[in-house]
Design an enzyme around this catalytic site. Structure first.
Site, PDB file in Angstrom:
ATOM      1  N   ARG A  51      -5.425   6.080  -7.421  1.00 51.55           N
ATOM      2  CA  ARG A  51      -5.214   7.519  -7.460  1.00 51.55           C
ATOM      3  C   ARG A  51      -5.082   8.018  -8.893  1.00 51.55           C
ATOM      4  NH1 ARG A  51      -0.109   7.983  -3.631  1.00 51.55           N
ATOM      5  NH2 ARG A  51      -0.424  10.226  -3.901  1.00 51.55           N
ATOM      6  N   LEU A  79       0.862  -1.174   0.000  1.00 51.60           N
ATOM      7  CA  LEU A  79       0.000   0.000   0.000  1.00 51.60           C
ATOM      8  C   LEU A  79       0.906   1.234   0.000  1.00 51.60           C
ATOM      9  CD1 LEU A  79      -2.680  -0.936   2.704  1.00 51.60           C
ATOM     10  CD2 LEU A  79      -2.976  -0.978   0.234  1.00 51.60           C
ATOM     11  N   ASP A  80       0.449   2.309  -0.621  1.00 57.28           N
ATOM     12  CA  ASP A  80       1.218   3.546  -0.581  1.00 57.28           C
ATOM     13  C   ASP A  80       1.427   3.971   0.866  1.00 57.28           C
ATOM     14  OD1 ASP A  80       1.095   3.538  -3.318  1.00 57.28           O
ATOM     15  OD2 ASP A  80      -0.536   5.012  -3.429  1.00 57.28           O
ATOM     16  N   LYS A  81       2.470   4.740   1.090  1.00 55.30           N
ATOM     17  CA  LYS A  81       2.801   5.200   2.437  1.00 55.30           C
ATOM     18  C   LYS A  81       1.591   5.789   3.157  1.00 55.30           C
ATOM     19  CE  LYS A  81       5.554   8.687   4.863  1.00 55.30           C
ATOM     20  NZ  LYS A  81       6.560   9.782   4.724  1.00 55.30           N
ATOM     21  N   THR A 129      -1.648   5.534   2.353  1.00 58.04           N
ATOM     22  CA  THR A 129      -2.896   4.775   2.240  1.00 58.04           C
ATOM     23  C   THR A 129      -2.956   3.803   3.409  1.00 58.04           C
ATOM     24  OG1 THR A 129      -2.961   4.931  -0.176  1.00 58.04           O
ATOM     25  CG2 THR A 129      -4.206   3.143   0.835  1.00 58.04           C
TER      26      THR A 129
END
Length: 318
Positions: A228, A124-126, A128
């Site tokens: 996104r 997961l993105d930082k 998110t």
């Protein structure tokens, strides 16, 4: 060496080390000229004494265990399911060689040091938040990777976006590195990989006169920044997204939220050993819940079905 820059002299004298590493040592004060710390561009006069004190680089600590608190939703001998908070980087990389989820996993589960990427099979993105699965054995890791490749792992997200979206839709657009900004991803990139995101509208709200929509998104693929990028390409950037926001309305300045409003609330997969379909749910973190009244969405904290499913999951665990 008289008249030469210090960094050039170091590079020529210490060829086993990269220029970047040597420059980092100079900037850290680990290189002294006649007993004094100086700058990389310092011009030598000739006859000086240069002393270099080699320093360990941050990447040397990338796979060190660190006592980082983890929100473990489920664990057995084969897998671990964690609820990642916003702000936590998943895997060490440039700029984040420590303090990652991987470092925390190695501390709490030392056996993971024998697995590639400490058992991490997706990210997961930082900024998110939400659910991730980690393998504890080679068998489990192989199974999970295959499930991800076969697109049988169910990953569902809650996303708050600017704009009045259609009731449902599917985005089919390749995602790859942005050719103009290497820190971003983009649709239609020449090196892009196929990507598919399904979405449906759950609720609508307003910030002054700007529409805000709560979406449930489901991934069929797992590209970097996929949700996104896909939603922004439709003209619906995520609330608070610091990167993909070129179409953000003026009302955004009235919102106190500095990360993308994206939460992985549901995760389902076939257990690698038990062969059972397992599903987990988690509410968004408090910062998103605090955001909702600002969006005039106080009655849409979570869609009804998510509340019911989360309650069932919590009761089953109890």
């Amino acid at each position: 060496m008289a008249g030469e820059r210090l960094d050039k002299v170091l590079a020529g004298s210490l060829p086993d080390y990269s220029r970047n590493r040597l420059k980092a040592w100079v900037e850290a004060g680990a290189v002294m000229v006649d007993g004094k710390v100086t700058k990389a561009r310092y011009l030598l006069r000739g006859g000086e004494s240069i002393k270099v004190f080699p320093q360990e680089m941050p990447e040397q600590f990338a796979f060190n265990p660190e006592n980082i608190a983890l929100d473990v939703v489920y664990e057995d001998e084969d897998i671990i399911v964690v609820n990642k908070p916003p702000g936590l980087v998943v895997h060490p990389a440039a700029g984040n060689w420590s303090g990652t989820l991987l470092n925390g996993l190695l501390f709490h589960y030392p056996e993971l040091k024998t697995l590639p990427r400490a058992g991490i099979v997706h990210r997961l993105d930082k900024d998110t938040s939400g659910l991730m699965v980690v393998a504890r054995t080679h068998l489990a890791q192989t199974s999970l990777v295959r499930q991800l490749q076969d697109r049988t792992v169910g990953r569902r997200y809650l996303a708050w976006v600017w704009g009045d979206t259609p009731s449902q839709g599917k985005v089919l657009a390749s995602v790859g590195r942005d050719q103009r900004d290497r820190l971003k991803m983009a649709t239609g990139s020449p090196q892009g990989k196929p990507a598919a995101t399904l979405f449906r509208r759950l609720a609508k709200g307003l910030v002054k006169e700007s529409a805000v929509t709560l979406l449930e998104c489901r991934l069929e693929t797992g590209r970097t920044h996929q949700i996104r990028v896909h939603l922004e390409s439709l003209g619906f950037p995520l609330v608070g997204d610091p990167v993909y926001r070129k179409k953000t309305p003026g009302a955004a300045k009235d919102i106190e939220f500095s990360r993308q409003a994206l939460h992985a609330f549901a995760l389902s997969l076939q257990h690698p050993v038990k062969n059972e379909l397992m599903t987990w749910f988690r509410h968004p973190p408090q910062d998103i819940l605090d955001l909702l009244p600002q969006l005039d969405m106080s009655e849409a904290v979570l869609p009804k079905e998510v509340v019911v499913l989360a309650s069932i999951e919590n009761e089953s665990q109890a």
